[in-house]
Design a protein around this motif. Structure first.
Motif, mmCIF file in Angstrom:
data_model
loop_
_atom_site.group_PDB
_atom_site.id
_atom_site.type_symbol
_atom_site.label_atom_id
_atom_site.label_comp_id
_atom_site.label_asym_id
_atom_site.label_seq_id
_atom_site.Cartn_x
_atom_site.Cartn_y
_atom_site.Cartn_z
ATOM 1 N N VAL B 35 0.713 -1.089 -0.008
ATOM 2 C CA VAL B 35 -0.080 -0.143 0.028
ATOM 3 C C VAL B 35 0.734 1.134 -0.052
ATOM 4 C CG1 VAL B 35 -1.694 1.278 1.283
ATOM 5 C CG2 VAL B 35 -1.797 -1.452 1.236
ATOM 6 N N GLN B 36 1.945 1.451 1.021
ATOM 7 C CA GLN B 36 2.765 2.392 0.818
ATOM 8 C C GLN B 36 3.465 2.497 -0.655
ATOM 9 O OE1 GLN B 36 5.590 4.572 3.386
ATOM 10 N NE2 GLN B 36 4.646 2.919 4.316
ATOM 11 N N ASP B 37 3.940 1.391 -1.162
ATOM 12 C CA ASP B 37 4.319 1.821 -2.659
ATOM 13 C C ASP B 37 3.519 2.191 -3.698
ATOM 14 O OD1 ASP B 37 6.822 0.574 -1.477
ATOM 15 O OD2 ASP B 37 6.910 -1.211 -2.543
ATOM 16 N N ILE B 40 3.051 5.771 -3.106
ATOM 17 C CA ILE B 40 4.237 6.419 -3.772
ATOM 18 C C ILE B 40 4.038 6.590 -5.276
ATOM 19 C CG2 ILE B 40 6.677 6.478 -4.128
ATOM 20 C CD1 ILE B 40 6.940 5.399 -1.300
#
Lengths: 188, 171
Positions: B35-37, B40
């Motif tokens: 999710v972080q990626d 981004i």
């Protein structure tokens, strides 16, 4: 809502034919206290879905960390790190290529050079002596083998002799027919 | 688009993306990383985000692709014991008489489905997506989605009915 209607909806649900609104109807029914016994298994199914839909990110640091990352970038593009596993894969290929190249260059000389190094005089004498001794051993060994052949001949001769024994046995039975009559049915 | 705007428009998707990623990867931690990626990647596209018809669909597609990449680069199948431990806030006053074990098994049944069926049943039955929205994410036509969905639902049903039969035999 009647049970029969719900059953029909369920049937269409499992065929993938219901709309979202109809699926909500099923869900509401399954949440109500009046679910009949035979539909109880489906109730578990729908409550599992509902529970799964409420799961959240548990890590409290998630948002602050992300916000910090985005703020830091200040208008630039953030590059995602290359996945380490891919990198490891490339490294392992490179390492094995290096190893093969290394082996090739170290042993290249030996592949092309003549295999036998020159012998000194004393080594040559030792070699000749050893060869002579081995030759004698070989001759004696072959002679021994011939004698063993004789033994095998004796064995075949012995087999013939046993044939004669059998012949005599049968002959005695012919002379004395009682033996055949008494023996043969019992001994098979 | 600046950070507060991005936070307002895209951050609310985080739990939805997390659930989707966790469904595909079977691992909460890895799902968070994905999710972080995904965020981004969306942030890098921030100037063009308004051109997309649906940021949510784009976010789901990005998450899906990141998950598939991770699955592909795995060498060993992941066997995580507490896969199905979920952090769920129960609504007040809700009855909890359903057997948690049965629910656990239902999730396991979904996790064992083929990837496409898993994604479709998750988006439809857990997130309540329209077929047209699912079609955008998985890049299939609606009929094919209905067929896959039907198979997935029946597979889960078979498990539930089988367990019910066991329960009756047990008593």
């Amino acid at each position: 809502m009647h049970t029969t209607e719900i059953e029909q909806l369920l049937e269409r649900y499992f065929e993938g034919e219901t709309t979202l609104a109809e699926e909500q109807t099923i869900r509401d029914f399954m949440n109500s206290p009046e679910v009949p016994e035979h539909l109880m298994p489906y109730r578990a199914m729908f409550s599992a879905f509902t529970a799964a839909g409420r799961e959240t990110i548990h890590n409290l640091g998630f948002e602050p960390a992300l916000t910090a990352k985005l703020s830091e970038s200040s208008g630039k593009i953030i590059h995602l790190p290359v996945q380490r596993k891919k990198f490891r894969y490339i490294i392992s290929i490179a390492a094995s290529l290096l190893l093969i190249a290394g082996l090739f260059f170290t042993y290249r000389g030996e592949l092309t050079a003549p295999r036998q190094p020159a012998l000194t005089a004393s080594q040559q004498i030792a070699f000749d002596e050893a060869a002579a001794v081995l030759k004698i051993v070989s001759i004696n060994f072959n002679a021994g083998l011939k004698q063993v052949e004789c033994v095998t001949k004796i064995e075949t001769a012995m087999n013939n002799v046993t044939m004669f024994n059998k012949f005599y046995e049968y002959e005695s039975q012919i002379i004395n027919p009682d033996i055949i009559i008494n023996k043969s049915p019992k001994n098979k | 688009m600046n950070v507060p705007e991005f936070q307002e428009k895209v951050f609310p998707l985080r739990n939805k993306l997390f659930r989707f990623a966790k469904r595909m990867l079977d691992q909460a931690e890895e799902a968070e990383d994905v999710v972080q990626d995904a965020f981004i990647r969306l942030w890098n596209k921030r100037e063009k985000l308004n051109e997309y018809r649906s940021v949510e669909a784009l976010a789901m597609i990005t998450t899906k692709n990141l998950c598939l990449d991770r699955i592909k680069s795995r060498r060993y199948p992941v066997e995580n014991i507490d896969n199905h431990k979920m952090f769920v806030e129960n609504l007040p006053g809700e009855q909890e008489n359903d057997n948690t074990e049965v629910i656990h098994d239902i999730h396991q049944a979904i996790d064992r489905l083929p990837e496409i069926q898993k994604m479709i049943v998750h988006m439809r039955d857990i997130e309540g997506y329209e077929f047209s929205e699912i079609a955008e994410v998985v890049d299939m036509n609606e009929n094919a989605i209905r067929v896959a969905l039907s198979r997935a639902r029946k597979r889960v049903r078979d498990l539930v009915l089988k367990q019910n039969a066991y329960a009756y035999h047990g008593n």
